[in-house]
Design a protein around this motif. Sequence first.
Motif, short mmCIF file in Angstrom:
data_model
loop_
_atom_site.label_atom_id
_atom_site.label_comp_id
_atom_site.label_asym_id
_atom_site.label_seq_id
_atom_site.Cartn_x
_atom_site.Cartn_y
_atom_site.Cartn_z
N ARG A 5 3.80 15.61 55.45
CA ARG A 5 3.06 16.67 55.96
C ARG A 5 1.87 16.68 56.09
O ARG A 5 1.02 16.04 55.21
CB ARG A 5 3.59 17.62 55.00
CG ARG A 5 3.03 17.92 53.50
CD ARG A 5 3.75 18.99 52.84
NE ARG A 5 3.30 19.13 51.29
CZ ARG A 5 3.82 20.01 50.28
NH1 ARG A 5 4.91 20.65 50.57
NH2 ARG A 5 3.05 19.82 49.17
N GLN A 6 1.04 17.50 56.81
CA GLN A 6 -0.38 17.36 56.72
C GLN A 6 -0.87 19.10 56.84
O GLN A 6 -0.34 19.63 57.84
CB GLN A 6 -0.99 16.68 57.74
CG GLN A 6 -2.49 16.71 57.91
CD GLN A 6 -2.90 15.29 58.43
OE1 GLN A 6 -2.29 14.78 59.30
NE2 GLN A 6 -4.08 15.22 58.17
N ALA A 7 -1.67 19.50 56.08
CA ALA A 7 -2.06 20.93 56.00
C ALA A 7 -3.50 20.64 56.88
O ALA A 7 -4.22 19.63 56.87
CB ALA A 7 -2.25 21.20 54.58
N PRO A 8 -4.04 22.00 57.21
CA PRO A 8 -5.53 21.88 58.03
C PRO A 8 -6.51 21.35 57.09
O PRO A 8 -6.73 21.76 55.97
CB PRO A 8 -5.62 23.30 58.45
CG PRO A 8 -4.33 23.72 58.70
CD PRO A 8 -3.48 23.16 57.54
N GLY A 9 -7.15 20.29 57.41
CA GLY A 9 -8.58 20.05 56.55
C GLY A 9 -7.91 18.99 55.38
O GLY A 9 -9.02 18.78 54.67
N LYS A 10 -6.63 18.60 55.41
CA LYS A 10 -6.29 17.67 54.14
C LYS A 10 -5.87 16.50 54.82
O LYS A 10 -5.44 16.37 55.80
CB LYS A 10 -4.94 18.58 53.34
CG LYS A 10 -5.92 19.89 52.70
CD LYS A 10 -4.91 20.56 51.81
CE LYS A 10 -5.37 21.87 50.92
NZ LYS A 10 -4.35 22.37 50.04
N ARG A 43 -2.81 13.55 54.90
CA ARG A 43 -1.49 13.54 55.17
C ARG A 43 -0.78 13.55 53.73
O ARG A 43 -1.54 12.65 52.97
CB ARG A 43 -1.16 12.51 56.03
CG ARG A 43 0.34 12.29 56.19
CD ARG A 43 0.77 11.16 57.02
NE ARG A 43 0.38 9.80 56.52
CZ ARG A 43 -0.70 9.11 56.90
NH1 ARG A 43 -1.33 9.44 57.85
NH2 ARG A 43 -1.15 7.99 56.20
N THR A 103 2.38 25.11 52.82
CA THR A 103 2.07 25.10 54.35
C THR A 103 1.42 24.04 54.89
O THR A 103 0.60 23.36 54.35
CB THR A 103 1.14 26.53 54.50
OG1 THR A 103 1.61 27.37 54.07
CG2 THR A 103 0.54 26.63 55.95
N ALA A 104 1.91 23.84 56.16
CA ALA A 104 1.57 22.51 56.79
C ALA A 104 2.44 22.15 57.85
O ALA A 104 3.21 22.90 58.08
CB ALA A 104 1.74 21.25 55.76
N VAL A 105 1.94 21.14 58.85
CA VAL A 105 2.79 20.60 59.69
C VAL A 105 3.76 19.57 59.03
O VAL A 105 3.07 18.50 58.46
CB VAL A 105 2.03 20.05 60.88
CG1 VAL A 105 2.98 19.49 61.95
CG2 VAL A 105 1.25 21.11 61.58
N GLN A 125 5.68 23.43 62.43
CA GLN A 125 4.94 23.98 61.53
C GLN A 125 5.58 24.87 60.59
O GLN A 125 6.73 25.61 60.79
CB GLN A 125 3.94 25.07 62.23
CG GLN A 125 3.08 25.86 61.37
CD GLN A 125 1.99 25.25 60.69
OE1 GLN A 125 1.22 24.32 61.38
NE2 GLN A 125 1.68 25.57 59.38
N THR A 153 4.77 27.70 57.56
CA THR A 153 3.77 28.47 56.69
C THR A 153 4.61 29.55 56.01
O THR A 153 5.27 30.20 56.09
CB THR A 153 3.06 29.58 58.11
OG1 THR A 153 2.76 28.55 59.18
CG2 THR A 153 2.26 30.31 57.60
#
Length: 129
Positions: A38-43, A45, A91-93, A124, A126
Motif C-alpha cells: 500500500r501507499q498513502a499520499p506523501g508516504k 510504499r 488509508t492508502a492505495v 483506494q 479510505t
Amino acid sequence: QVQLAESGGGLVQAGGSLRLSCAASGRPFSSYAMGWLRQAPGKEREFVAAISRSGGSTYSGDSVKGRFTISRDNAKNSLYLQMNSLKPEDTAVYYCAASIETWWSLTADPNARRNYRYWGQGTQVTVSS
C-alpha cells in the motif's frame, strides 16, 4: 505474463472491515507468490502481506498483524485481503503484486519493488475517523 486487477476498495469508518480482491489472468496464477502493498499520499510504499504459491504460508507486516488476513484461491485465480478493525492510518492505495522470487527471497525483503514482477493498478481504501 499475468494481469492483475484489484477491487473492493472504498470508504469505511474506523473499526470497520473491507475485503479486497485481486483477479489474475494470463499465466497460471499458482506460479506466483503474491503480495499486497500500500501507499498513502506523501508516504513510502509499505508492505502489507504476502502469501506463498500454494497458500500454505503467509507473512504480514507488523502494522497489520492480527487485523488483516491474506488468502488466495488458485482455482479462481484470485487473491484476497480481509481487513478488520480498520484505522485511519490504513488509508492508502492498495496494490496486489505477483512475485517470481522464492518464498525465502520474498520474505527477506517483502517491501522491495524488485521482488514483484507484475502489479495491479491499485484500489483506494479510505478509513474515516
